[in-house]
Write an enzyme that holds these catalytic residues in place. Structure first.
Site, short mmCIF file in Angstrom:
data_model
loop_
_atom_site.label_atom_id
_atom_site.label_comp_id
_atom_site.label_asym_id
_atom_site.label_seq_id
_atom_site.Cartn_x
_atom_site.Cartn_y
_atom_site.Cartn_z
N CYS A 158 0.92 -1.15 -0.19
CA CYS A 158 -0.03 -0.02 0.02
C CYS A 158 0.83 1.13 -0.17
O CYS A 158 2.11 1.30 0.52
CB CYS A 158 -0.64 -0.12 1.40
N CYS B 63 2.76 -8.30 6.52
CA CYS B 63 1.27 -8.05 6.64
C CYS B 63 0.54 -9.00 7.43
O CYS B 63 -0.69 -8.60 7.87
CB CYS B 63 0.78 -7.50 5.13
FE1 SF4 Z 1 -1.95 -1.61 3.80
FE2 SF4 Z 1 -1.36 -2.73 6.00
FE3 SF4 Z 1 -0.56 -0.28 5.51
FE4 SF4 Z 1 -2.98 -0.59 6.09
S1 SF4 Z 1 -1.08 -1.08 7.48
S2 SF4 Z 1 -2.15 0.80 4.60
S3 SF4 Z 1 -3.30 -2.65 4.97
S4 SF4 Z 1 0.07 -2.28 4.19
#
Ligand code: SF4
Length: 279
Positions: free
Chosen positions: A248, A274
């Protein structure tokens, strides 16, 4: 660093002039038919982790340790399709597996966990996959939009609690996405990080109740990019701007010279995964 298996000294490509039922595949099919039975499942279609399945996983993982990614994928498709699926974030390894599956198992359902925070370049790659391979990667989304989620939590959760954010927007969605499936493919490589160094070729994914297959476990970054270059496989253009691993946008940055290839993920946090590939 892992050594490439001897088998990989041969070109690592499928070829349209090479029929799929070549000897190793036929041998695999015979082995599957004679040595294993249909996996047990619950009335909801969930795979049951029996002693027999555990033994099969261990046996096949050892047998496939020196196999090429294509051979591993062929075994997986023959053993588990149509209950075999793959999640992709459209990284270089995922693109390599999509390229292989387009030939070996084009009906394999492939999905992306669309958190709402992905780069535009990543989303555009989905369209490129459709154009090039005729594969429509399904976008699996959380119940809430980014706006609703941030409103519920008083702001972006990735800033304060990225584990929670990944759980809500990725892990939970994956649980839903794999309902009724028996196996999934991951595109992870053992040399990507210490967390990934021990991943088996075939393993039991306790978290999701699935057989997890990692056809590229023994591959190196060089092998992945070698195949991408050789076959002009589409890839995320952000890789040309120093982004070695792309998730992301709020949790991804370009890496600096000499940094680990996953150093740009959750930079500033102790977090390295993740939660999809951890038990
Ligand atoms: Fe994406 Fe995880 Fe970052 Fe949330 S914490 S924006 S789901 S990578």
């Amino acid at each position: 660093m892992n050594q490439a298996p001897a088998l990989l000294a041969e070109p690592l490509t499928f070829r349209r002039d090479r029929p799929l039922n070549v000897a190793p595949v036929a041998a695999t099919r015979v082995a599957v038919e004679t040595a294993v039975s249909e996996p047990q499942q619950t009335s909801e279609g969930k795979l049951v982790f029996t002693d027999e399945l555990a033994a099969e996983i261990q046996r096949e993982s050892e047998r496939l340790e020196g196999a090429s990614p294509e051979e591993i994928l062929r075994w997986t498709v023959e053993r588990f399709a149509p209950k075999f699926t793959m999640a992709t974030a459209f990284g270089p390894e995922g693109m390599v597996l999509i390229h292989m599956l387009a030939e070996i198992g084009p009906d394999t359902p492939i999905f992306n966990l669309d958190t709402g925070y992905q780069f535009q370049e990543t989303l555009e790659l989905r369209e490129e996959v459709k154009r090039r391979y005729g594969i429509a990667v399904e976008m699996k989304r959380p119940l809430t939009t980014v706006e609703q989620y941030e409103q519920q939590h008083g702001g972006p959760v990735y800033r304060t609690n990225p584990d929670q954010c990944c759980f809500d927007r990725k892990v939970k969605v994956l649980h839903e996405a794999v309902l009724g499936m028996h196996a999934w493919a991951s595109a992870i490589r053992r040399d990507q990080s210490p967390d990934r160094a021990k991943v088996p070729i075939v393993g039991w994914d306790k978290k999701f109740g699935l057989v997890k297959v990692s056809p590229l476990a023994n591959w190196t970054k060089q092998q992945v990019w070698g195949l991408i270059t050789k076959h002009n496989i589409p890839y995320n253009p952000l890789h040309d701007q120093g982004y070695t691993s792309i998730g992301c946008w709020p949790c991804t940055r370009a890496v600096l010279l000499g940094e680990d290839e996953r150093a740009g993920r959750w930079s500033g946090f102790a977090k390295t995964e993740c939660g999809l590939h951890t038990s």
